[in-house]
Enzyme design. Structure first.
Site, PDB file in Angstrom:
ATOM      1  N   TYR A 143      -8.246  13.746  -7.722  1.00 35.65           N
ATOM      2  CA  TYR A 143      -7.387  12.973  -8.622  1.00 35.65           C
ATOM      3  C   TYR A 143      -6.644  13.899  -9.577  1.00 35.65           C
ATOM      4  CZ  TYR A 143      -6.408   9.857 -12.630  1.00 35.65           C
ATOM      5  OH  TYR A 143      -5.821   9.160 -13.676  1.00 35.65           O
ATOM      6  N   ASP A 192       0.871  -1.173   0.000  1.00 37.71           N
ATOM      7  CA  ASP A 192       0.000   0.000   0.000  1.00 37.71           C
ATOM      8  C   ASP A 192       0.906   1.220   0.000  1.00 37.71           C
ATOM      9  OD1 ASP A 192      -1.725   2.082   0.469  1.00 37.71           O
ATOM     10  OD2 ASP A 192      -2.570   1.267   2.329  1.00 37.71           O
ATOM     11  N   LYS A 204      -2.626  14.513  -9.923  1.00 41.97           N
ATOM     12  CA  LYS A 204      -1.873  14.267 -11.157  1.00 41.97           C
ATOM     13  C   LYS A 204      -1.112  15.516 -11.588  1.00 41.97           C
ATOM     14  CE  LYS A 204      -2.911   9.934 -12.129  1.00 41.97           C
ATOM     15  NZ  LYS A 204      -1.902   8.861 -12.139  1.00 41.97           N
ATOM     16  N   ARG A 213      11.352   8.619  -2.795  1.00 41.50           N
ATOM     17  CA  ARG A 213      12.244   8.900  -1.665  1.00 41.50           C
ATOM     18  C   ARG A 213      12.981   7.642  -1.218  1.00 41.50           C
ATOM     19  NH1 ARG A 213       9.333  11.120   3.581  1.00 41.50           N
ATOM     20  NH2 ARG A 213       8.425   9.034   3.439  1.00 41.50           N
TER      21      ARG A 213
END
Length: 258
Positions: free
Chosen positions: A156, A63, A160, A125
């Site tokens: 959303y 996840d 993006k 990262r």
């Protein structure tokens, strides 16, 4: 071509759709891949299918909203392959909008941003030191035309758009470390998200100058290009793969016939 021979690749949201197609494309070109997805059973099946075709493919439930899961995935990829050369960020969440913007819940807004934008941040990262160590590292994220033009889905779309910005700023930071960072920006792609809405997909198709919507393989091909050494002098770029949607205004002409 075997552009990814001896490459270790980590792909998020790889159970189906664009992620599965990308895994198939990269393994065809010689990559060893770790497929991750929040749907553990589905990503296991996808990896198993690739292995049946002779690919080196592993699966892991992940996840991207969890820093622990993300670090475990990166560590697993490095442990399996001895290196990490490519990260492909595909995980996203797209929650239907509330009828009125002022009724948009904090929870759904935060969820879409946390998966779509923050998830890519977490993965980059964690992966960046290993991508630097590989000497040929590349990050390719999958954005959306929603990040440039209003097609609804407020959270959303904002995520993006943020992903496109993150691509540019991270490319600036990672370039001196030998890591390239790019974005593929799809239009409408035929995936399971359209199941049961085939009539609507046909309507949408007529808006595309090339006369069709995209297939997952179209996006996978663009990802493979940007991840490969063929794109060795490309970083900080957004590559539209949208059938001409944003470049040609089809609203003011007759719909293209089949």
């Amino acid at each position: 071509m075997r552009r990814f021979e001896d490459h270790g690749v980590l792909i998020t949201a790889a159970a189906r759709g664009i992620g599965a197609a990308t895994a198939h494309r990269l393994t065809e070109e010689g990559a060893a891949v770790l497929l991750t997805d929040a749907d553990g059973a589905a990503v296991d099946r996808t990896a198993a299918a690739l292995r049946e075709q002779g690919a080196t493919a592993h699966a892991l439930t992940c996840d991207v909203a969890s820093r622990t899961d993300v670090h475990a995935a990166v560590d697993r990829a490095v442990g399996l392959f001895g290196r990490l050369d490519v990260l492909v960020n595909i995980a996203a969440s797209c929650t239907p909008d509330a009828p009125r913007f002022e009724d948009e819940p904090d929870e759904t807004w935060q969820h879409d941003l946390d998966i779509t934008l923050n998830g890519a941040f977490r993965c980059a990262r964690a992966a960046l030191p290993h991508l630097e160590a590989s000497g040929r590292g590349a990050i390719v994220s999958v954005g959306s035309v929603n990040g440039e033009v209003s097609f609804g889905n407020h959270a959303y779309s904002a995520a993006k758009a943020g992903l496109a910005s993150l691509t540019r700023t991270l490319a600036d930071h990672a370039g001196p470390r030998g890591v390239r960072v790019n974005l593929v920006e799809p239009g409408t792609v035929r995936t399971s998200a359209w199941a049961g809405r085939e009539d609507r997909l046909e309507e949408v198709r007529r808006l595309y100058p090339l006369g069709r919507v995209g297939e997952p393989e179209d996006i996978a091909a663009a990802v493979a290009f940007l991840a490969s050494r063929d794109a060795s002098w490309i970083t900080g770029t957004t590559l539209r793969v949208d059938g001409g949607l944003l470049g040609v205004n089809t609203v003011f002409r007759s719909p293209r016939e089949p």
